[in-house]
Design a protein around this motif. Structure first.
Motif, PDB file in Angstrom:
ATOM      1  N   LEU A  64       0.832  -1.198   0.000  1.00  0.00           N
ATOM      2  CA  LEU A  64       0.000   0.000   0.000  1.00  0.00           C
ATOM      3  C   LEU A  64       0.867   1.248   0.000  1.00  0.00           C
ATOM      4  N   HIS A  65       0.556   2.175  -0.900  1.00  0.00           N
ATOM      5  CA  HIS A  65       1.211   3.485  -0.925  1.00  0.00           C
ATOM      6  C   HIS A  65       0.122   4.522  -0.685  1.00  0.00           C
ATOM      7  N   SER A  66       0.151   5.157   0.498  1.00  0.00           N
ATOM      8  CA  SER A  66      -0.985   5.972   0.901  1.00  0.00           C
ATOM      9  C   SER A  66      -0.555   7.224   1.660  1.00  0.00           C
ATOM     10  N   PRO A  67       0.059   8.187   0.967  1.00  0.00           N
ATOM     11  CA  PRO A  67       0.434   9.443   1.627  1.00  0.00           C
ATOM     12  C   PRO A  67      -0.808  10.219   2.062  1.00  0.00           C
ATOM     13  N   PRO A  68      -0.695  11.067   3.063  1.00  0.00           N
ATOM     14  CA  PRO A  68      -1.824  11.906   3.468  1.00  0.00           C
ATOM     15  C   PRO A  68      -2.322  12.770   2.312  1.00  0.00           C
ATOM     16  N   ALA A  69      -3.625  12.942   2.255  1.00  0.00           N
ATOM     17  CA  ALA A  69      -4.270  13.836   1.280  1.00  0.00           C
ATOM     18  C   ALA A  69      -4.082  13.394  -0.167  1.00  0.00           C
ATOM     19  N   GLN A  70      -3.717  12.125  -0.377  1.00  0.00           N
ATOM     20  CA  GLN A  70      -3.613  11.583  -1.725  1.00  0.00           C
ATOM     21  C   GLN A  70      -4.394  10.274  -1.805  1.00  0.00           C
ATOM     22  N   PRO A  71      -4.906   9.926  -2.994  1.00  0.00           N
ATOM     23  CA  PRO A  71      -5.619   8.660  -3.127  1.00  0.00           C
ATOM     24  C   PRO A  71      -4.685   7.481  -2.831  1.00  0.00           C
ATOM     25  N   PRO A  72      -5.116   6.502  -2.058  1.00  0.00           N
ATOM     26  CA  PRO A  72      -4.275   5.336  -1.790  1.00  0.00           C
ATOM     27  C   PRO A  72      -4.123   4.481  -3.036  1.00  0.00           C
ATOM     28  N   ARG A  73      -2.954   3.846  -3.175  1.00  0.00           N
ATOM     29  CA  ARG A  73      -2.695   2.989  -4.334  1.00  0.00           C
ATOM     30  C   ARG A  73      -2.060   1.682  -3.873  1.00  0.00           C
ATOM     31  N   LEU A  74      -2.337   0.631  -4.641  1.00  0.00           N
ATOM     32  CA  LEU A  74      -1.685  -0.657  -4.445  1.00  0.00           C
ATOM     33  C   LEU A  74      -0.751  -0.929  -5.610  1.00  0.00           C
ATOM     34  N   GLU A  75       0.222  -1.806  -5.395  1.00  0.00           N
ATOM     35  CA  GLU A  75       1.120  -2.188  -6.484  1.00  0.00           C
ATOM     36  C   GLU A  75       0.327  -2.860  -7.603  1.00  0.00           C
ATOM     37  N   PRO A  76       0.827  -2.773  -8.855  1.00  0.00           N
ATOM     38  CA  PRO A  76       0.136  -3.432  -9.966  1.00  0.00           C
ATOM     39  C   PRO A  76      -0.124  -4.908  -9.673  1.00  0.00           C
ATOM     40  N   GLY A  77      -1.331  -5.337 -10.033  1.00  0.00           N
ATOM     41  CA  GLY A  77      -1.711  -6.722  -9.802  1.00  0.00           C
ATOM     42  C   GLY A  77      -2.498  -6.942  -8.531  1.00  0.00           C
ATOM     43  N   TRP A  78      -2.536  -5.924  -7.663  1.00  0.00           N
ATOM     44  CA  TRP A  78      -3.240  -6.054  -6.386  1.00  0.00           C
ATOM     45  C   TRP A  78      -4.611  -5.394  -6.406  1.00  0.00           C
TER      46      TRP A  78
END
Length: 211
Positions: A64-78
């Motif tokens: 999970l890549h989830s900085p404050p005030a930004q949409p959270p993202r998962l690595e490709p394939g997840w």
């Protein structure tokens, strides 16, 4: 990762026990104003816990890549995730496809006529203003959660795109008047909350446990 139906989780905004933040998330959290730290911590911990259970992995290994005030993202394939919180309630979504969610209390007090006139396209506003006051308030809320979810799904902003999204209640169709987008959308009601979801597979969404 095998494709599954999109999932929704609605629960109180509280940190689950036994689930920590990643080292990077801890740094981001510590840099936030003190008043915002508990909310950031709880949302990311819950998201990690839900995804760990979904994929049968440990929370720490969820990419999970989830900085404050930004949409959270998962690595490709997840797959893809989206977060919305209102008051002390949290709505989380996961999907194999891009997804957006929004959450509002069903009993929220608002000036529905002014909102419709100011922020909704003319054809939708006219239809809403023809409704009795309480029906109008509920219709505006249902439309609003779809549109906010659509903005997250699209990766844009309220200021940029809110007035371009139109919900046609007769046709049950959400459309972007400038770009011609017509993504699947839902407005579900659960425990006094309106839960909006936009994205492919919306009709097949499944509630996770403890919603």
């Amino acid at each position: 990762m095998q494709a599954q139906a999109p999932r929704l989780w609605l629960s109180p905004l509280a940190a689950p026990s036994g689930v920590g933040l990643s080292p990077q998330e801890q740094q981001w959290c510590a840099a936030l104003p003190a008043a915002l730290q508990p909310r950031y911590q709880a949302t990311r911990q819950q998201l990690r816990a839900r995804l760990a259970a979904l994929f049968d992995v440990t929370p720490a290994t969820v990419p999970l890549h989830s900085p404050p005030a930004q949409p959270p993202r998962l690595e490709p394939g997840w797959g893809f995730v989206s977060i919305s919180h209102s008051g002390e309630q949290l709505l989380l979504a996961w999907s194999p496809w891009p997804v957006g969610v929004d959450l509002e209390r069903r009993d929220r007090v608002l000036q529905a006529d002014l909102l419709a006139e100011r922020f909704f396209p003319a054809q939708e506003s006219e239809a809403l203003l023809a409704l009795p006051a309480e029906e109008r308030r509920l219709a505006v809320l249902r439309s609003w959660v779809r549109k906010e979810a659509a903005i997250k799904w699209m990766g844009s902003s309220i200021a940029q795109d809110l007035r371009h999204w139109c919900w046609d209640d007769t046709r049950q169709e959400l459309s972007h008047l400038q770009q011609g987008l017509k993504p699947p959308s839902l407005c579900l009601e659960s425990a006094g909350w309106f839960c909006g979801l936009v994205g492919e597979g919306a009709a097949a969404v499944q509630w996770g446990e403890h919603h």
